[in-house]
Design a protein around this motif. Structure first.
Motif, PDB file in Angstrom:
ATOM      1  N   GLU A 158       1.251  -0.867   0.258  1.00 22.26           N
ATOM      2  CA  GLU A 158      -0.030  -0.314   0.564  1.00 22.26           C
ATOM      3  C   GLU A 158       0.561   1.227   0.085  1.00 22.26           C
ATOM      4  O   GLU A 158       0.179   2.321  -0.130  1.00 22.26           O
ATOM      5  CB  GLU A 158      -0.927  -0.314   1.501  1.00 22.26           C
ATOM      6  CG  GLU A 158      -1.807  -1.041   1.313  1.00 22.26           C
ATOM      7  CD  GLU A 158      -3.094  -1.147  -0.461  1.00 22.26           C
ATOM      8  OE1 GLU A 158      -2.990   0.153  -0.886  1.00 22.26           O
ATOM      9  OE2 GLU A 158      -3.703  -2.160  -0.650  1.00 22.26           O
ATOM     10  N   ASP A 159       1.747   1.350   0.759  1.00 19.25           N
ATOM     11  CA  ASP A 159       2.856   2.516   0.240  1.00 19.25           C
ATOM     12  C   ASP A 159       4.149   2.492  -0.880  1.00 19.25           C
ATOM     13  O   ASP A 159       3.611   3.698  -1.566  1.00 19.25           O
ATOM     14  CB  ASP A 159       4.225   2.236   1.585  1.00 19.25           C
ATOM     15  CG  ASP A 159       3.317   1.878   2.970  1.00 19.25           C
ATOM     16  OD1 ASP A 159       2.851   3.316   3.566  1.00 19.25           O
ATOM     17  OD2 ASP A 159       4.610   1.349   3.558  1.00 19.25           O
ATOM     18  N   THR A 160       3.688   1.378  -1.617  1.00 18.01           N
ATOM     19  CA  THR A 160       3.728   1.611  -2.715  1.00 18.01           C
ATOM     20  C   THR A 160       2.693   2.431  -3.974  1.00 18.01           C
ATOM     21  O   THR A 160       2.742   2.941  -4.664  1.00 18.01           O
ATOM     22  CB  THR A 160       4.323   0.482  -3.835  1.00 18.01           C
ATOM     23  OG1 THR A 160       4.985  -0.409  -2.869  1.00 18.01           O
ATOM     24  CG2 THR A 160       4.895   0.498  -4.904  1.00 18.01           C
ATOM     25  N   VAL A 161       1.925   1.976  -3.160  1.00 11.36           N
ATOM     26  CA  VAL A 161       0.213   2.163  -4.017  1.00 11.36           C
ATOM     27  C   VAL A 161       0.999   3.835  -4.053  1.00 11.36           C
ATOM     28  O   VAL A 161       0.047   5.204  -4.852  1.00 11.36           O
ATOM     29  CB  VAL A 161      -0.684   1.949  -3.465  1.00 11.36           C
ATOM     30  CG1 VAL A 161      -1.942   2.819  -4.313  1.00 11.36           C
ATOM     31  CG2 VAL A 161      -0.640   0.457  -3.920  1.00 11.36           C
ATOM     32  N   LYS A 162       0.532   4.337  -2.723  1.00  9.01           N
ATOM     33  CA  LYS A 162       0.519   5.575  -2.434  1.00  9.01           C
ATOM     34  C   LYS A 162       1.693   6.579  -2.979  1.00  9.01           C
ATOM     35  O   LYS A 162       1.610   7.831  -3.571  1.00  9.01           O
ATOM     36  CB  LYS A 162       0.707   5.834  -1.013  1.00  9.01           C
ATOM     37  CG  LYS A 162      -0.200   5.541  -0.262  1.00  9.01           C
ATOM     38  CD  LYS A 162      -0.166   5.864   1.148  1.00  9.01           C
ATOM     39  CE  LYS A 162      -0.756   4.989   2.344  1.00  9.01           C
ATOM     40  NZ  LYS A 162      -1.023   4.874   3.331  1.00  9.01           N
ATOM     41  N   LEU A 163       3.272   5.890  -3.265  1.00  8.07           N
ATOM     42  CA  LEU A 163       3.932   6.236  -4.147  1.00  8.07           C
ATOM     43  C   LEU A 163       3.422   6.813  -5.353  1.00  8.07           C
ATOM     44  O   LEU A 163       4.450   7.616  -5.801  1.00  8.07           O
ATOM     45  CB  LEU A 163       5.722   5.436  -3.324  1.00  8.07           C
ATOM     46  CG  LEU A 163       6.453   6.531  -3.957  1.00  8.07           C
ATOM     47  CD1 LEU A 163       7.538   8.076  -4.369  1.00  8.07           C
ATOM     48  CD2 LEU A 163       8.118   5.831  -4.369  1.00  8.07           C
ATOM     49  N   CYS A 164       3.381   5.479  -5.913  1.00  2.00           N
ATOM     50  CA  CYS A 164       2.668   5.686  -6.941  1.00  2.00           C
ATOM     51  C   CYS A 164       1.597   6.863  -7.576  1.00  2.00           C
ATOM     52  O   CYS A 164       1.915   7.694  -9.029  1.00  2.00           O
ATOM     53  CB  CYS A 164       2.589   4.865  -7.998  1.00  2.00           C
ATOM     54  SG  CYS A 164       3.918   3.102  -7.937  1.00  2.00           S
ATOM     55  N   ASN A 165       1.289   6.916  -7.230  1.00  2.53           N
ATOM     56  CA  ASN A 165      -0.452   8.421  -7.017  1.00  2.53           C
ATOM     57  C   ASN A 165       0.253   9.450  -6.971  1.00  2.53           C
ATOM     58  O   ASN A 165      -0.404  10.298  -7.977  1.00  2.53           O
ATOM     59  CB  ASN A 165      -0.952   7.717  -6.223  1.00  2.53           C
ATOM     60  CG  ASN A 165      -2.521   6.670  -6.765  1.00  2.53           C
ATOM     61  OD1 ASN A 165      -2.519   6.468  -7.677  1.00  2.53           O
ATOM     62  ND2 ASN A 165      -3.028   6.088  -5.151  1.00  2.53           N
ATOM     63  N   SER A 166       1.017   9.607  -6.500  1.00  5.66           N
ATOM     64  CA  SER A 166       1.977  11.044  -5.850  1.00  5.66           C
ATOM     65  C   SER A 166       3.074  11.177  -7.342  1.00  5.66           C
ATOM     66  O   SER A 166       2.756  12.207  -7.620  1.00  5.66           O
ATOM     67  CB  SER A 166       3.512  10.535  -4.426  1.00  5.66           C
ATOM     68  OG  SER A 166       2.322  10.679  -3.350  1.00  5.66           O
ATOM     69  N   LEU A 167       3.615  10.090  -7.619  1.00  8.61           N
ATOM     70  CA  LEU A 167       4.539  10.429  -8.531  1.00  8.61           C
ATOM     71  C   LEU A 167       3.719  10.299  -9.963  1.00  8.61           C
ATOM     72  O   LEU A 167       4.545  11.436 -10.598  1.00  8.61           O
ATOM     73  CB  LEU A 167       5.244   9.464  -9.529  1.00  8.61           C
ATOM     74  CG  LEU A 167       6.641   8.697  -8.138  1.00  8.61           C
ATOM     75  CD1 LEU A 167       7.049   7.195  -7.901  1.00  8.61           C
ATOM     76  CD2 LEU A 167       7.225   9.800  -8.757  1.00  8.61           C
ATOM     77  N   CYS A 168       2.714   9.832  -9.847  1.00 12.22           N
ATOM     78  CA  CYS A 168       2.085  10.129 -11.121  1.00 12.22           C
ATOM     79  C   CYS A 168       1.707  11.615 -11.063  1.00 12.22           C
ATOM     80  O   CYS A 168       1.325  12.338 -12.321  1.00 12.22           O
ATOM     81  CB  CYS A 168       0.666   9.184 -10.912  1.00 12.22           C
ATOM     82  SG  CYS A 168       0.952   7.910 -11.373  1.00 12.22           S
ATOM     83  N   GLU A 199      -3.428  -2.622 -10.205  1.00  7.74           N
ATOM     84  CA  GLU A 199      -5.004  -2.707 -10.178  1.00  7.74           C
ATOM     85  C   GLU A 199      -5.049  -1.388  -9.691  1.00  7.74           C
ATOM     86  O   GLU A 199      -6.796  -0.823  -9.546  1.00  7.74           O
ATOM     87  CB  GLU A 199      -5.770  -4.430  -9.979  1.00  7.74           C
ATOM     88  CG  GLU A 199      -5.753  -5.162 -10.385  1.00  7.74           C
ATOM     89  CD  GLU A 199      -5.657  -6.451 -10.496  1.00  7.74           C
ATOM     90  OE1 GLU A 199      -5.960  -7.627 -10.969  1.00  7.74           O
ATOM     91  OE2 GLU A 199      -5.410  -6.263  -8.977  1.00  7.74           O
ATOM     92  N   ASN A 200      -4.328  -1.535  -8.471  1.00  7.16           N
ATOM     93  CA  ASN A 200      -4.944  -0.037  -7.367  1.00  7.16           C
ATOM     94  C   ASN A 200      -4.219   1.538  -7.417  1.00  7.16           C
ATOM     95  O   ASN A 200      -4.729   2.317  -6.788  1.00  7.16           O
ATOM     96  CB  ASN A 200      -4.285  -0.559  -6.062  1.00  7.16           C
ATOM     97  CG  ASN A 200      -5.193  -1.850  -5.909  1.00  7.16           C
ATOM     98  OD1 ASN A 200      -6.893  -1.733  -5.368  1.00  7.16           O
ATOM     99  ND2 ASN A 200      -5.040  -2.969  -6.316  1.00  7.16           N
ATOM    100  N   ILE A 201      -3.482   2.055  -8.366  1.00 12.62           N
ATOM    101  CA  ILE A 201      -3.047   2.906  -8.753  1.00 12.62           C
ATOM    102  C   ILE A 201      -4.154   3.228  -9.699  1.00 12.62           C
ATOM    103  O   ILE A 201      -4.213   3.399 -11.136  1.00 12.62           O
ATOM    104  CB  ILE A 201      -2.032   2.995  -9.831  1.00 12.62           C
ATOM    105  CG1 ILE A 201      -0.372   2.265  -8.874  1.00 12.62           C
ATOM    106  CG2 ILE A 201      -1.388   4.689 -10.543  1.00 12.62           C
ATOM    107  CD1 ILE A 201       0.794   2.470  -9.220  1.00 12.62           C
ATOM    108  N   LYS A 202      -4.454   4.470  -9.287  1.00  9.30           N
ATOM    109  CA  LYS A 202      -5.371   5.824  -9.713  1.00  9.30           C
ATOM    110  C   LYS A 202      -5.372   6.265 -11.273  1.00  9.30           C
ATOM    111  O   LYS A 202      -6.779   5.889 -11.960  1.00  9.30           O
ATOM    112  CB  LYS A 202      -6.296   6.283  -8.908  1.00  9.30           C
ATOM    113  CG  LYS A 202      -5.549   7.666  -8.444  1.00  9.30           C
ATOM    114  CD  LYS A 202      -6.169   8.462  -7.065  1.00  9.30           C
ATOM    115  CE  LYS A 202      -5.300   9.474  -6.469  1.00  9.30           C
ATOM    116  NZ  LYS A 202      -5.932  10.815  -5.220  1.00  9.30           N
TER     117      LYS A 202
END
Length: 351
Positions: free
Chosen positions: A171-181, A213-216
């Motif tokens: 989930e920390d990776t999901v958050k990081l990826c969303n922030s990078l996007c 699946e979970n990166i928005k």
């Protein structure tokens, strides 16, 4: 090979060399994910990159270049970045821990490549202590500020990628990826291991699937990295995770032709790699020797011949050895670069 001679005129992105366009469209145009030769410290030099390009590789990376050295030291620039007009699409990977060095680095290299990748995955302790490599996935604020600074300045004229590892908690990776996007990154490459996971442990392909699946931000492509050693691996990883590209690293070191469906390194790749090494220069003999050892070991060549290879002391002796043991062709010879099996001289054992 000097930069003054070898660096081509500044590039302009078009559909043929724009890595983002390639990654987004390869499934439509080629019925497969984009195929990518990832960065390898010391080994992703020009001669090896050009060899990989002969075998259905879409995008190729340089080794990681340390920004702090590159922007301050002309000798580092001469040693670290060599290219030519056929070296495209090309991503220059950078190890960096601050905005100022990244912006200066981008200013220097972007006219001569097709994109820049920030290394956020290197697990080497020395790099982590300096806040480079995988240290950046634990410093998301800094990483995202670097991405934003480059995109704010250059927009779509500079393609910018981040190559990350996964966290212990995905989930920390999901958050990081969303922030990078949100910061404007063009695509994200995900190595499916944590900072402390050994390469002998299988890559966590389920984590990569979960991230897709979970990166928005579904419009930002993802590339999967880890455990791609055959074309079948590429298709399997792409189909399971639904990523847009698959990156190979160690697999290509042993077999530069893996994305072209070869199960082992074809002899033609040996001839091509030696040809490009002679054409471009600048590759230390020990690297040439180790490249050939790694590629030939993959073919099942007898161990006594592999030992002979590693005992050779110079390029001249190496070329003589290739001529003595094998039917080693040069560019212009009929059949150059087309062979698959090892063409032993009549006195040599068959495998």
């Amino acid at each position: 090979m000097s930069l003054a001679v070898q660096i081509p005129p500044p590039k302009k992105l078009n559909k043929e060399n724009d890595p983002l366009h390639i990654i987004k469209t390869r499934r439509e145009t080629h019925n497969r994910p984009a195929t990518i030769a990832g960065p390898m410290v010391r080994y992703s030099k020009l001669a090896f990159r050009q060899t990989c390009r002969e075998y259905d590789v879409d995008i190729v990376y340089t080794p990681m270049i340390l920004a702090r050295e590159f922007v301050r030291n002309g000798h580092a620039r001469m040693a670290d970045f060599t290219t030519c007009d056929q070296d495209t699409p090309l991503i220059v990977q950078v190890g960096v821990n601050n905005i100022a060095d990244l912006l200066k680095f981008a200013e220097m290299v972007y006219p001569y490549c097709d994109g820049i990748g920030i290394n956020c995955g290197c697990p080497i302790r020395e790099q982590i202590r300096e806040g480079i490599g995988s240290a950046l996935i634990y410093n998301g604020e800094l990483l995202c500020s670097m991405v934003k600074a480059v995109k704010d300045k250059y927009g779509d004229s500079v393609r910018l990628e981040t190559k990350i590892r996964i966290h212990d908690d995905v989930e920390d990776t999901v958050k990081l990826c969303n922030s990078l996007c949100e910061a404007g990154v063009d695509w994200i490459t995900i190595h499916g291991r944590t900072r402390t996971t050994r390469s002998s442990v299988p890559v966590n392909i389920d984590a990569i699937k979960y991230l897709r699946e979970n990166i928005k931000y579904k419009n930002v492509p993802l590339v999967a990295n880890g455990d791609c050693f055959t074309l079948e691996d590429c298709h399997r990883i792409g189909e399971y995770t639904k990523v847009d590209g698959v990156m190979a690293v160690r697999g290509l070191l042993a077999n530069p032709a893996l994305f072209d469906g070869y199960q082992k390194c074809p002899w033609g790749a040996i001839e091509l790699f030696v040809h490009y090494t002679m054409q471009f220069g600048g590759l230390p003999y020990q690297l040439l020797q180790h490249h050939l050892y790694t590629m030939l070991e993959n073919t099942g060549l007898d161990k006594p011949l592999l030992r002979e290879l590693m005992e050779l002391k110079s390029t001249a002796y190496l070329i003589d050895w290739l001529d003595e043991k094998f039917d080693f062709k040069r560019k212009g010879d009929p059949g150059f670069s087309k062979g698959v099996e090892i063409p032993f001289r009549d006195s040599q054992p068959k495998i």
